[in-house]
Design an enzyme around this catalytic site. Sequence first.
Site, PDB file in Angstrom:
ATOM      1  N   HIS A 245      36.260  37.043  34.299  1.00 22.65           N
ATOM      2  CA  HIS A 245      37.655  37.447  34.496  1.00 22.65           C
ATOM      3  C   HIS A 245      38.164  36.730  35.746  1.00 22.65           C
ATOM      4  O   HIS A 245      37.443  36.664  36.750  1.00 22.65           O
ATOM      5  CB  HIS A 245      37.699  38.964  34.666  1.00 22.65           C
ATOM      6  N   PRO A 246      39.387  36.201  35.721  1.00 20.53           N
ATOM      7  CA  PRO A 246      39.850  35.377  36.855  1.00 20.53           C
ATOM      8  C   PRO A 246      39.787  36.084  38.214  1.00 20.53           C
ATOM      9  O   PRO A 246      39.448  35.451  39.218  1.00 20.53           O
ATOM     10  CB  PRO A 246      41.301  35.033  36.480  1.00 20.53           C
ATOM     11  N   THR A 247      40.086  37.366  38.265  1.00 16.79           N
ATOM     12  CA  THR A 247      40.045  38.050  39.568  1.00 16.79           C
ATOM     13  C   THR A 247      38.899  39.060  39.683  1.00 16.79           C
ATOM     14  O   THR A 247      38.398  39.294  40.769  1.00 16.79           O
ATOM     15  CB  THR A 247      41.366  38.818  39.842  1.00 16.79           C
ATOM     16  N   ALA A 248      38.461  39.622  38.548  1.00 13.61           N
ATOM     17  CA  ALA A 248      37.505  40.736  38.607  1.00 13.61           C
ATOM     18  C   ALA A 248      36.086  40.336  38.200  1.00 13.61           C
ATOM     19  O   ALA A 248      35.184  41.186  38.201  1.00 13.61           O
ATOM     20  CB  ALA A 248      37.990  41.900  37.748  1.00 13.61           C
ATOM     21  N   GLY A 249      35.860  39.072  37.858  1.00 14.49           N
ATOM     22  CA  GLY A 249      34.504  38.606  37.570  1.00 14.49           C
ATOM     23  C   GLY A 249      33.911  39.254  36.333  1.00 14.49           C
ATOM     24  O   GLY A 249      34.512  39.235  35.255  1.00 14.49           O
TER      25      GLY A 249
ATOM     26  N   HIS B 225      27.018  40.780  50.710  1.00 17.74           N
ATOM     27  CA  HIS B 225      26.230  41.274  49.577  1.00 17.74           C
ATOM     28  C   HIS B 225      26.498  40.410  48.341  1.00 17.74           C
ATOM     29  O   HIS B 225      27.634  40.054  48.075  1.00 17.74           O
ATOM     30  CB  HIS B 225      26.617  42.729  49.309  1.00 17.74           C
TER      31      HIS B 225
ATOM     32  N   GLY C 120      32.778  41.456  25.523  1.00 20.89           N
ATOM     33  CA  GLY C 120      33.920  40.861  26.214  1.00 20.89           C
ATOM     34  C   GLY C 120      33.882  39.350  26.231  1.00 20.89           C
ATOM     35  O   GLY C 120      33.060  38.725  25.556  1.00 20.89           O
TER      36      GLY C 120
END
Lengths: 288, 288
Positions: free
Chosen positions: A158-162, A83, A153
């Site tokens: 975000h490096p891990t959470a996009g 997805h 923002g």
Amino acid sequence: MSDPIIQCVPNFSEGRRPEVVQAIVNAVASTPGVRLVDWSADTDHNRMVVTFVGPPDPVAKAAKLAAAAAVRHISLTDHHGVHPRLGAIDVLPLVPIRDITISQCSELAVRLGEDIARELDLPVFLYEFASRQHRTLPDVRREAFSEIKPDFGPMTPHPTAGAVVVGARGPLIAYNVNLGASDIRIARRIARELRADGAGGFQGVRALGLALESRALTQVSINITRPEETSLYTLFSYIAKRADELGTKAVESEVIGALPGFSAFGLIRDAIAATGIKPGQVLWENWP
Amino acid sequence: MSDPIIQCVPNFSEGRRPEVVQAIVNAVASTPGVRLVDWSADTDHNRMVVTFVGPPDPVAKAAKLAAAAAVRHISLTDHHGVHPRLGAIDVLPLVPIRDITISQCSELAVRLGEDIARELDLPVFLYEFASRQHRTLPDVRREAFSEIKPDFGPMTPHPTAGAVVVGARGPLIAYNVNLGASDIRIARRIARELRADGAGGFQGVRALGLALESRALTQVSINITRPEETSLYTLFSYIAKRADELGTKAVESEVIGALPGFSAFGLIRDAIAATGIKPGQVLWENWP
């Protein structure tokens, strides 16, 4: 005057690790004032969706707790799934249910987007009614960080959470009818007929024919974007009749997530031609 | 743990004077803690029925207030109507709905009968589960004051309000399907087929064929005494199919009074073959 009620249907990019799925569901279920309506996780898509309802404050609180759990547990750097997704919390729509307008929902979505950006240090894009341009989710997926800047923002993922897409939209029903035939052309043909300009002529219906490989069935997969105009019973009857005529059967159907109350009542009325039935006649008191 | 909930479905011998009908309905509707589910008044039968639900104490209070209003306004000395009746308040059944057993309902019915006898000076007969002999309503109608003595109150009928039959029974659904044909034989034939030993073979179904003279329709008039075994949708589908085969149509159906929640949910599930649907997916929050 009762409290206004909204629905929240966030999608998260996790469908495989049961402990993460459970942590996100628990964040919602344990928030006082919120009713968890449904949740489901899909391994192929590696994705989950949670549906809950309640007054604006508890719903915003549950959404933020679930978002925080997703940021804590999900990293897109090692995420695989079919997805498309923009982030750990992929999309977070608010839906007006009772005693609240879509523009009030949009204001709530804007405030929620601001909070999530600040509290979780995530880029937030607004969409649908919460965005001035009425951007759609596909618009944002395609042009995020290039043509479209985050509304709140940081300006980079975000490096891990996009990133996360937050907004307000009207109610919709996700509804699938499974056919016994393995030939996908029948499902595709019926899907085509359902559209407003097809033989069925249903307003506000989007439909696709799909194969359910693991079950040797095919599926007419439907989004009803105007549930007040299209009865689930009328839709199912049409598909069942056409399936018969095309040499197969509608073997079962699935409601994914929430079925709006007015739609459930309309289904009851239509299915037994009970033109005079009143909503108060149904005894909620012993709903199973 | 939530409160136990019972249903009360009293029948009163008044269907013509709107101010009396309204006084009785208001007595119920104005009692705190009670939900008025439905009411209807019939001119031909000169009879009305009120359906309400709530915890035992509020329901008993509403029943007594409605009974007092009936005694005040209805006199059988000048009452005419085609329906058999024993009194101004004809029959007053209590039905277990949630978190209460039929024997607890029977105890409540006995206490309610005692109160009504004392407060309104009325002879009270117990029936169904509240009577040790499981007397039926027809039993009481036939033998009241001769073979059967009142369980509470005076041994002779009240001069204007007669007597009242109080008891506890299981839930039942009063359900009619109207046929386009004026030939009553079709309605009678289908009614016969519906019974457990008929072609339809439905358990716990009582059915009659009737003429609706004022509307040039005929009717299959049904009592479903075991709603947990017989889906309204299955019943309606059977009648619609048989009506087609016999050269007419099922033009509409009517639910009289309450539709138990579990039955409404079963109808939704059956009508669209949604085998996996869960009760919580329906948004009560925006029931119309």
